[in-house]
Enzyme design. Structure first.
Site, PDB file in Angstrom:
ATOM      1  N   LYS A   1       0.838  -1.197   0.000  1.00 49.34           N
ATOM      2  CA  LYS A   1       0.000   0.000   0.000  1.00 49.34           C
ATOM      3  C   LYS A   1       0.878   1.254   0.000  1.00 49.34           C
ATOM      4  O   LYS A   1       2.008   1.235   0.501  1.00 49.34           O
ATOM      5  CB  LYS A   1      -0.862   0.042   1.273  1.00 49.34           C
ATOM      6  CG  LYS A   1      -1.925  -1.028   1.400  1.00 49.34           C
ATOM      7  CD  LYS A   1      -2.644  -0.883   2.738  1.00 49.34           C
ATOM      8  CE  LYS A   1      -3.700  -1.958   2.949  1.00 49.34           C
ATOM      9  NZ  LYS A   1      -4.862  -1.732   2.076  1.00 49.34           N
TER      10      LYS A   1
ATOM     11  N   ARG B   1     -10.266 -11.523   2.132  1.00 49.99           N
ATOM     12  CA  ARG B   1     -11.161 -12.572   1.638  1.00 49.99           C
ATOM     13  C   ARG B   1     -10.512 -13.947   1.700  1.00 49.99           C
ATOM     14  O   ARG B   1     -11.210 -14.958   1.806  1.00 49.99           O
ATOM     15  CB  ARG B   1     -11.604 -12.226   0.215  1.00 49.99           C
ATOM     16  CG  ARG B   1     -10.519 -12.218  -0.824  1.00 49.99           C
ATOM     17  CD  ARG B   1     -10.889 -11.417  -2.061  1.00 49.99           C
ATOM     18  NE  ARG B   1     -10.934  -9.990  -1.785  1.00 49.99           N
ATOM     19  CZ  ARG B   1     -11.261  -9.062  -2.685  1.00 49.99           C
ATOM     20  NH1 ARG B   1     -11.576  -9.425  -3.919  1.00 49.99           N
ATOM     21  NH2 ARG B   1     -11.268  -7.788  -2.365  1.00 49.99           N
TER      22      ARG B   1
END
Length: 472
Positions: free
Chosen positions: A250, A324
């Protein structure tokens, strides 16, 4: 938490809180309150507090509290505003209307506790003085106050855990917090899996592989002792204790708040503890897949194939879509081992839905209309909004992979496709819902009952939802 008590005795040595528009106190205090309210435009707005100083007299201060329409939300806003207007060592009494609805009292108490939250490690000391709620019919409100306290305690815990710096909050530490919180509570059981016990948890192991702090999988369950066939609700919370994005790193600003990436796990933990505290007649199991998504020589790579708990595989081309992957293992575990009636997932999964829904509203995905309505109703009552989004059948094509059972991160319609991906792991469970709550998990400033920092989003809503359920 500071004390909130019901009493039937007025004490003019304490600060008085008087709801605007309700019966005013007798004597000169009442005349002053009525005059000030009449001369202050907007004094009756929910969350508005007007201060009446009374030097050298008793009570020395009176707070006029606006409750808006007088519903539960208005009283919750009033409670949060009042506690912020009080000094930390200032004892206070709230004059309750004679016919106050128990739901309104619950809102008031929740607002007081939630608005008065302080992070346990903050340099500012917590509030120490009690708030007394004055009514001639105290027993009428005992249950409402108990519900408010259990809900607020769950939210305080979720906020504390989420606000904790990730230098402290690794998976092992978080698992230890769960064990400590459940210790000695009848009906609660905790299981912590680590090391070789995680052999089948391919997503959890992959995400945690780059960190010096190994992953954990925590199961905490509440079973009501006197209910023969309780409905079984499984709550799954994303528990990434810090998210660098992994090899798909990120940017700096994107990492600033990644200590909140376990907000879903914190909320489902708090709700499960509240279910035990309130002795709710529903079986609740919370699953917390805990990992730190770090960068290291062993970190998983874009293009890796990951085998999940249920034996199926995912192709991942973005290590920043890690949530996920750990949730997939937890869902496979739930479907195979727990035989749930309902599965509810809470996850700070994507930031995409914030563009459409803003900072105070979570995205709700479900194929069960009854469950969706129940969650929306619980969220409205708790002050935790959500908005149901679609699960278009043609978007399933985005999950297609040439080398695995599915693609976990195709880079298309992020929040919707993430929900469709999670649906693949529900097994035969038809009653399921996923709440993408990244945006409302954090507040940049005080906002009604929210305090700056972690909000504990979802804990209050889940307590309301679980409280409304009956045995199966």
């Amino acid at each position: 938490m500071f004390a909130i008590r019901l009493t039937d005795e007025f004490d003019d040595a304490r600060t008085w809180v008087v709801p605007v528009g309700d019966d005013v106190p007798p004597g000169d205090v009442g005349a002053e309150v009525a005059a000030l309210a009449a001369q202050t435009p907007g004094a009756d707005r929910a969350g508005e507090v007007t201060v009446l100083p009374r030097p050298l007299r008793r009570p020395g201060r009176v707070l006029l509290a606006g409750t808006g329409d007088g519903d539960e939300a208005g009283w919750r806003a009033a409670g949060a505003a009042v506690v912020r207007a009080l000094k930390d060592d200032e004892p206070a009494q709230v004059r309750l209307p004679a016919d106050l609805d128990p739901a309104a009292l619950r809102g008031l108490a929740e607002g007081l506790w939630l608005g008065g939250y302080r992070y346990r490690e903050a340099p500012t000391p917590p509030r120490t003085a009690a708030v007394e709620l004055v009514t001639a019919t105290a027993s009428r409100y005992d249950r409402s106050l108990a519900q408010a306290q259990a809900t607020a305690t769950a939210t305080w815990l979720a906020r504390d855990l989420t606000n904790t710096p990730s230098s402290t909050k690794n998976p092992e530490w978080f698992a230890g917090q769960v064990v400590d919180a459940a210790a000695g509570v009848t009906g609660l059981n905790v299981t912590v899996l680590a090391g070789d016990q995680l052999e089948r948890f391919g997503g959890l192991r992959a995400v945690g592989a780059g960190s010096v702090s190994p992953p954990r999988f925590v199961e905490i369950s509440w079973t009501p002792p006197s209910v023969p066939a309780p409905r079984h609700v499984v709550l799954v919370g994303k528990g990434i204790t810090f998210d660098t994005g992994g090899i798909s790193i990120k940017p700096r600003e994107g990492m600033r708040l990644m200590k909140k990436d376990m907000g879903g796990a914190a909320a489902v933990l708090g709700a499960t503890l509240a279910a035990a505290e309130l002795a709710l007649p529903v079986r609740v199991t919370a699953l917390l897949p805990l990992a730190e998504n770090a960068i290291g020589a062993a970190a998983f790579r874009p293009g890796d194939i990951i085998r999940h708990y249920d034996g199926t595989t995912s192709e991942s081309t973005n290590s920043d879509a890690e949530g996920r992957l750990v949730l997939a293992d937890a869902l496979g575990y739930a479907a195979e081992r727990l035989a749930p009636d309902t599965i509810i997932v809470l996850a700070t999964l994507t930031g995409a839905n914030a563009v459409a829904l803003g900072k105070r509203t979570a995205a709700l995905y479900s194929e069960d209309d009854t469950l969706a309505r129940a969650l929306e109703s619980a969220g409205t009552a708790a002050g935790e909004r959500m908005w149901r989004l679609p699960l278009p059948a043609d978007y399933v094509e985005y999950l297609r992979s040439d080398i695995a059972d599915r693609h976990s991160s195709p880079g298309q319609v992020h929040s919707v496709v993430a929900a469709l991906y999670l649906r693949e792991f529900m097994g035969g469970v038809k009653s399921w819902a996923h709440l993408d709550m990244s945006a409302p998990a954090w507040a940049e400033a005080h906002d009604l009952e929210l305090t700056k920092g972690a909000t504990g989003w979802g804990a209050r809503m889940l307590v309301r939802y679980l409280s409304a359920l009956s045995p199966a």
